[in-house]
Design an enzyme around this catalytic site. Structure first.
Site, PDB file in Angstrom:
ATOM      1  N   MET A 135      38.837  37.328  38.954  1.00 46.15           N
ATOM      2  CA  MET A 135      39.925  37.731  38.062  1.00 46.15           C
ATOM      3  C   MET A 135      40.613  36.486  37.500  1.00 46.15           C
ATOM      4  O   MET A 135      41.768  36.549  37.063  1.00 46.15           O
ATOM      5  CB  MET A 135      40.919  38.617  38.803  1.00 46.15           C
ATOM      6  CG  MET A 135      40.271  39.934  39.254  1.00 46.15           C
ATOM      7  SD  MET A 135      41.423  41.299  39.446  1.00 46.15           S
ATOM      8  CE  MET A 135      42.502  40.701  40.714  1.00 46.15           C
ATOM      9  N   HIS A 166      37.218  29.884  44.642  1.00 45.02           N
ATOM     10  CA  HIS A 166      36.247  30.301  43.623  1.00 45.02           C
ATOM     11  C   HIS A 166      35.184  29.225  43.420  1.00 45.02           C
ATOM     12  O   HIS A 166      34.016  29.539  43.167  1.00 45.02           O
ATOM     13  CB  HIS A 166      36.946  30.562  42.279  1.00 45.02           C
ATOM     14  CG  HIS A 166      37.940  31.683  42.317  1.00 45.02           C
ATOM     15  ND1 HIS A 166      39.295  31.487  42.232  1.00 45.02           N
ATOM     16  CD2 HIS A 166      37.766  33.032  42.427  1.00 45.02           C
ATOM     17  CE1 HIS A 166      39.918  32.641  42.272  1.00 45.02           C
ATOM     18  NE2 HIS A 166      39.014  33.606  42.399  1.00 45.02           N
ATOM     19  N   LYS A 216      37.132  36.281  52.164  1.00 52.76           N
ATOM     20  CA  LYS A 216      38.596  36.400  52.188  1.00 52.76           C
ATOM     21  C   LYS A 216      39.000  37.866  51.933  1.00 52.76           C
ATOM     22  O   LYS A 216      39.897  38.392  52.573  1.00 52.76           O
ATOM     23  CB  LYS A 216      39.157  35.461  51.110  1.00 52.76           C
ATOM     24  CG  LYS A 216      40.483  35.803  50.520  1.00 52.76           C
ATOM     25  CD  LYS A 216      41.611  35.463  51.445  1.00 52.76           C
ATOM     26  CE  LYS A 216      42.959  35.644  50.820  1.00 52.76           C
ATOM     27  NZ  LYS A 216      43.132  36.883  50.086  1.00 52.76           N
TER      28      LYS A 216
HETATM   29  O1  PAF Z   1      37.998  39.821  44.128  1.00 51.92           O
HETATM   30  C1  PAF Z   1      38.316  39.896  42.916  1.00 51.92           C
HETATM   31  O2  PAF Z   1      38.739  38.920  42.294  1.00 51.92           O
HETATM   32  C2  PAF Z   1      38.205  41.236  42.202  1.00 51.92           C
HETATM   33  O3  PAF Z   1      38.523  42.287  43.043  1.00 51.92           O
HETATM   34  C3  PAF Z   1      36.830  41.463  41.555  1.00 51.92           C
HETATM   35  C4  PAF Z   1      35.721  41.520  42.570  1.00 51.92           C
HETATM   36  C5  PAF Z   1      36.556  40.344  40.552  1.00 51.92           C
HETATM   37  C6  PAF Z   1      36.832  42.785  40.779  1.00 51.92           C
HETATM   38  O4  PAF Z   1      37.816  42.809  39.801  1.00 51.92           O
END
Ligand code: PAF
Length: 279
Positions: free
Chosen positions: A30, A37, A149
């Site tokens: 997101m 990330h 997480k």
């Molecule tokens: O973990 C996330 O950032 C969100 O839940 C995802 C998997 C991108 C779905 O919107």
């Protein structure tokens, strides 16, 4: 690195990669990208596949009173990180592109989604399953990378993939933590400096459970009570739940065995954080 905003273009780009005989590894996010990330992107790259990162704050997984509007968004900073990490394509659709105004089809997992996060945030996993299923259809990944997480999300997505026969391998990646144990999360940005200092209580509580279990305590109730006691120690912290569960089914337990998972959700001031540890 290409930044694609349209579903059709993304599907075409994915088909071109496939026709060239390359696999695709997808990192669904997101945005508000951080080192957690980055670990997902590096895991995706290590698979030797073309790496796609989706950046989309999915309205379907937020309840009306939740933080959808104020969720941090910075596409330029995010794409710069993706570029630095050697990502091949960023898929960053708009809401209009992702959901037709009269969209009426939703994907629900109906067992693992009901407890813990799903009990407190009933919108969450229907929204997650729907958007992840859509992202799979759009980006056509062979591999999808998810962080541990969000442990319950990982279990729910795995179950959806199995039940819906998506030809996608789910690759989990361990949680990345700050030096003091706080799990990296985009929502850490909401913490005031005073809250940030107390947010270490989540990892402390999980570590207490881990230490007691290693010392021979296998009564789930007593381990959960000790997690609660540790959280209560921090004045700005309020426990939402602390539970030990089966690592696959997330069923609650009386007796704990190695490989079960301790999960907790805690309000630090106004910010709700989650964390977990495999015992
Ligand atoms: O973990 C996330 O950032 C969100 O839940 C995802 C998997 C991108 C779905 O919107």
């Amino acid at each position: 690195m290409e930044v694609i905003r349209s579903i059709r273009q993304m599907q075409e780009a994915a088909s071109t990669v496939k026709r060239a005989g390359r696999r695709i590894a997808l990192v669904p996010t997101m945005g508000a990208l951080h080192e957690g990330h980055v670990a997902l992107m590096r895991a995706a790259r290590s698979k030797g596949a073309a790496v796609a990162v989706s950046i989309y704050v999915n309205p379907a997984q937020f309840a009306p009173q939740e933080d959808f509007k104020r969720y941090p968004r910075d596409l330029d900073a995010d794409t710069a990180i993706c570029k630095r990490e050697g990502v091949d394509v960023v898929f960053a659709p708009t809401d209009e592109e992702m959901y037709a105004t009269n969209a009426s089809t939703w994907v629900e997992e109906s067992l693992l989604s009901r407890r813990l996060e799903g009990e407190r945030r009933p919108h969450l996993f229907g929204g997650v399953c729907t958007v992840v299923a859509k992202l799979f259809n759009i980006c056509q990944p062979d591999i999808a990378v998810f962080g541990q997480k969000d442990y319950q999300q990982l279990c729910v997505v795995r179950r959806m993939v199995r039940d819906m026969n998506f030809p996608v391998e789910i690759h989990p990646v361990p949680t990345v933590r700050e030096a003091d144990g706080l799990a990296l999360s985009s929502r850490n940005q909401y913490l005031t400096p005073m809250d940030r200092a107390q947010a270490t209580v989540l990892f402390k509580a999980l570590s207490v459970a881990q230490d007691l279990f290693n010392a021979g305590e296998i009564n789930a109730h007593r381990l959960e009570a000790q997690m609660l006691r540790t959280v209560e120690f921090a004045p700005s912290a309020r426990l939402d739940y602390a539970e030990i569960a089966d690592a696959e089914t997330l069923a609650p337990l009386h007796e704990v065995k190695r490989g079960d998972v301790a999960l907790l959700a805690v309000y630090i001031g106004k910010t709700r954080l989650i964390d977990n540890l495999i015992l």
